[in-house]
Structure formats: C-alpha cells, structure tokens
Design a protein around this motif. Structure first.
Motif, PDB file in Angstrom:
ATOM      1  N   VAL A   1       0.877  -1.164   0.000  1.00  0.00           N
ATOM      2  CA  VAL A   1       0.000   0.000   0.000  1.00  0.00           C
ATOM      3  C   VAL A   1       0.916   1.216   0.000  1.00  0.00           C
ATOM      4  O   VAL A   1       1.536   1.546   1.008  1.00  0.00           O
ATOM      5  N   ASN A   2       1.039   1.857  -1.152  1.00  0.00           N
ATOM      6  CA  ASN A   2       1.863   3.055  -1.282  1.00  0.00           C
ATOM      7  C   ASN A   2       0.991   4.267  -1.006  1.00  0.00           C
ATOM      8  O   ASN A   2      -0.101   4.399  -1.560  1.00  0.00           O
ATOM      9  N   ILE A   3       1.485   5.163  -0.146  1.00  0.00           N
ATOM     10  CA  ILE A   3       0.709   6.338   0.241  1.00  0.00           C
ATOM     11  C   ILE A   3       1.478   7.596  -0.131  1.00  0.00           C
ATOM     12  O   ILE A   3       2.648   7.752   0.234  1.00  0.00           O
ATOM     13  N   ALA A   4       0.805   8.477  -0.850  1.00  0.00           N
ATOM     14  CA  ALA A   4       1.363   9.785  -1.182  1.00  0.00           C
ATOM     15  C   ALA A   4       0.520  10.832  -0.456  1.00  0.00           C
ATOM     16  O   ALA A   4      -0.695  10.895  -0.646  1.00  0.00           O
ATOM     17  N   VAL A   5       1.160  11.632   0.375  1.00  0.00           N
ATOM     18  CA  VAL A   5       0.466  12.715   1.059  1.00  0.00           C
ATOM     19  C   VAL A   5       0.613  13.945   0.165  1.00  0.00           C
ATOM     20  O   VAL A   5       1.711  14.465  -0.006  1.00  0.00           O
ATOM     21  N   SER A   6      -0.502  14.387  -0.408  1.00  0.00           N
ATOM     22  CA  SER A   6      -0.446  15.471  -1.391  1.00  0.00           C
ATOM     23  C   SER A   6      -0.739  16.847  -0.806  1.00  0.00           C
ATOM     24  O   SER A   6      -0.471  17.850  -1.451  1.00  0.00           O
ATOM     25  N   ASP A   7      -1.271  16.902   0.416  1.00  0.00           N
ATOM     26  CA  ASP A   7      -1.612  18.195   0.984  1.00  0.00           C
ATOM     27  C   ASP A   7      -1.868  18.047   2.481  1.00  0.00           C
ATOM     28  O   ASP A   7      -2.060  16.946   2.986  1.00  0.00           O
ATOM     29  N   VAL A   8      -1.872  19.204   3.165  1.00  0.00           N
ATOM     30  CA  VAL A   8      -2.220  19.280   4.580  1.00  0.00           C
ATOM     31  C   VAL A   8      -3.370  20.270   4.692  1.00  0.00           C
ATOM     32  O   VAL A   8      -3.299  21.386   4.172  1.00  0.00           O
ATOM     33  N   LYS A   9      -4.438  19.854   5.348  1.00  0.00           N
ATOM     34  CA  LYS A   9      -5.600  20.725   5.549  1.00  0.00           C
ATOM     35  C   LYS A   9      -5.349  21.571   6.779  1.00  0.00           C
ATOM     36  O   LYS A   9      -5.257  21.069   7.899  1.00  0.00           O
ATOM     37  N   LEU A  10      -5.206  22.889   6.573  1.00  0.00           N
ATOM     38  CA  LEU A  10      -4.995  23.818   7.671  1.00  0.00           C
ATOM     39  C   LEU A  10      -6.334  24.150   8.320  1.00  0.00           C
ATOM     40  O   LEU A  10      -7.366  24.148   7.644  1.00  0.00           O
ATOM     41  N   PRO A  11      -6.328  24.440   9.619  1.00  0.00           N
ATOM     42  CA  PRO A  11      -7.592  24.684  10.321  1.00  0.00           C
ATOM     43  C   PRO A  11      -8.413  25.843   9.753  1.00  0.00           C
ATOM     44  O   PRO A  11      -9.628  25.811   9.776  1.00  0.00           O
ATOM     45  N   ASP A  12      -7.756  26.877   9.242  1.00  0.00           N
ATOM     46  CA  ASP A  12      -8.491  28.050   8.768  1.00  0.00           C
ATOM     47  C   ASP A  12      -8.767  28.029   7.266  1.00  0.00           C
ATOM     48  O   ASP A  12      -9.320  28.982   6.729  1.00  0.00           O
TER      49      ASP A  12
ATOM     50  N   GLU B   1     -10.671  27.096   3.821  1.00  0.00           N
ATOM     51  CA  GLU B   1     -12.012  26.723   3.407  1.00  0.00           C
ATOM     52  C   GLU B   1     -11.910  25.464   2.561  1.00  0.00           C
ATOM     53  O   GLU B   1     -10.867  25.160   1.996  1.00  0.00           O
ATOM     54  N   GLU B   2     -13.021  24.749   2.473  1.00  0.00           N
ATOM     55  CA  GLU B   2     -13.059  23.532   1.670  1.00  0.00           C
ATOM     56  C   GLU B   2     -12.853  23.875   0.204  1.00  0.00           C
ATOM     57  O   GLU B   2     -13.292  24.919  -0.268  1.00  0.00           O
ATOM     58  N   ASP B   3     -12.182  22.963  -0.533  1.00  0.00           N
ATOM     59  CA  ASP B   3     -11.970  23.134  -1.969  1.00  0.00           C
ATOM     60  C   ASP B   3     -13.201  22.673  -2.718  1.00  0.00           C
ATOM     61  O   ASP B   3     -13.266  21.547  -3.186  1.00  0.00           O
ATOM     62  N   GLU B   4     -14.183  23.544  -2.802  1.00  0.00           N
ATOM     63  CA  GLU B   4     -15.367  23.196  -3.575  1.00  0.00           C
ATOM     64  C   GLU B   4     -15.554  24.257  -4.627  1.00  0.00           C
ATOM     65  O   GLU B   4     -15.432  25.454  -4.364  1.00  0.00           O
ATOM     66  N   ALA B   5     -15.854  23.828  -5.803  1.00  0.00           N
ATOM     67  CA  ALA B   5     -16.084  24.771  -6.885  1.00  0.00           C
ATOM     68  C   ALA B   5     -17.425  25.456  -6.676  1.00  0.00           C
ATOM     69  O   ALA B   5     -18.433  24.788  -6.483  1.00  0.00           O
ATOM     70  N   GLU B   6     -17.406  26.774  -6.683  1.00  0.00           N
ATOM     71  CA  GLU B   6     -18.654  27.503  -6.518  1.00  0.00           C
ATOM     72  C   GLU B   6     -19.285  27.653  -7.880  1.00  0.00           C
ATOM     73  O   GLU B   6     -18.621  27.909  -8.876  1.00  0.00           O
TER      74      GLU B   6
END
Length: 165
Positions: free
Chosen positions: A143-154, A156-161
C-alpha cells in the motif's frame, strides 16, 4: 481463462452413481473430492478493491480527504451533476492493481494539520490491508501512500462555486 475453466469443470469419472451419488461433493479423475465452494473461479474487479480501500482509508483519524487538489475540485463539480459523481467520490485518490491472488494499492491522501503523518500512514495501511484482505481474500502486497496536501484549520473547503446563481 479457458485453461482454468477446463481444469475446474466437473469430469465424469464413472465414480458417480445415478441418483444415489453424494450430492454435496464430486470426485475428480484422481478420486479426490471437490467441495462445492471451490468449483469455479471468482474474479474481483479493480474498482471493487478501490472502493473498499477508499472507504477504509477515510475511516482513519487524521485523513481529511482523498486525492490531489485537482481531482478533489473536479470531483466536487462532478458531484453536483445528477448521477455524475457518487461512485467516483469513493475511489478518488485510490488506484488498485488486482491479480488472481494478490493486489497492490496506491493511495493519495490529504491529512489534517497537526497529525503525525507517519502514524496516519501506518494506520491507513493497517486499515486498508485488513479491510481488503477480509472482504476479498486477496493478499495485499503493498500500500503506497502519497500525502499530497495538509488541511490547515483556517482553510475553506476546496469546492467549486457555481458561476450562475
């Protein structure tokens, strides 16, 4: 495929009796009994393993999301289209290669800020291996795992408006 299929086909060996034979098992030409549960072949699609692995990875504390930022953005748009994204969301960030008895997985995850990435990766591996092996019977070789990002507490979610209102 025909090779395996021919090997697993019941053979008339002359050992069966008409109407009075043993209904739960048959004898092969060598005389060994073949149990009903092993007659035939089961194949598992890559997508099945990807769904299992994706759900198992998301259950781990510290995993914020699956997939890269681009795939999550495209997935958010696809989720808004009726019938477009329900299946894709589960497998986002997961790629499986399935053989006859083994499978290998590549996962791309986003972790929450503040978690120990090595611990999260270990927990993801353990959870994914346990779920896939239990549900499919396949041996998970890696099981190879690539960590592509870190979600910072402040953040906003990456949602297309939507552009139109």
């Amino acid at each position: 495929m025909t090779e395996t299929g021919e090997r697993n086909r019941p053979q008339n060996t002359g050992n069966e009796t008409a109407g009075g034979g043993e209904p739960s098992s048959r004898r092969t030409s060598i005389g060994k009994r073949v149990e009903p549960g092993v007659r035939g072949r089961t194949t598992i699609a890559d997508g099945v393993v990807e769904k299992i692995a994706g759900l198992a990875a998301r259950d781990v504390v510290g995993v914020h999301a699956m997939g890269s930022g681009l795939s999550r953005t495209i997935g958010a748009v696809r989720d808004r289209v009726p019938g477009g994204g329900a299946r894709a969301g589960v497998t986002r960030g997961v790629k499986a290669e399935v053989g006859e008895v083994q499978t290998a997985l590549d996962l791309e995850i986003v972790v929450d800020y503040g978690v120990a990435i090595a611990d999260v990766a270990r927990d993801v591996r353990e959870n994914v291996v346990a779920a896939v092996e239990r549900m499919t019977g396949l041996e998970v070789v890696e099981v190879n795992i690539a960590v592509s990002d870190v979600k910072l507490p402040d953040e906003e979610e990456d949602e297309a408006e939507p552009r139109l209102q």
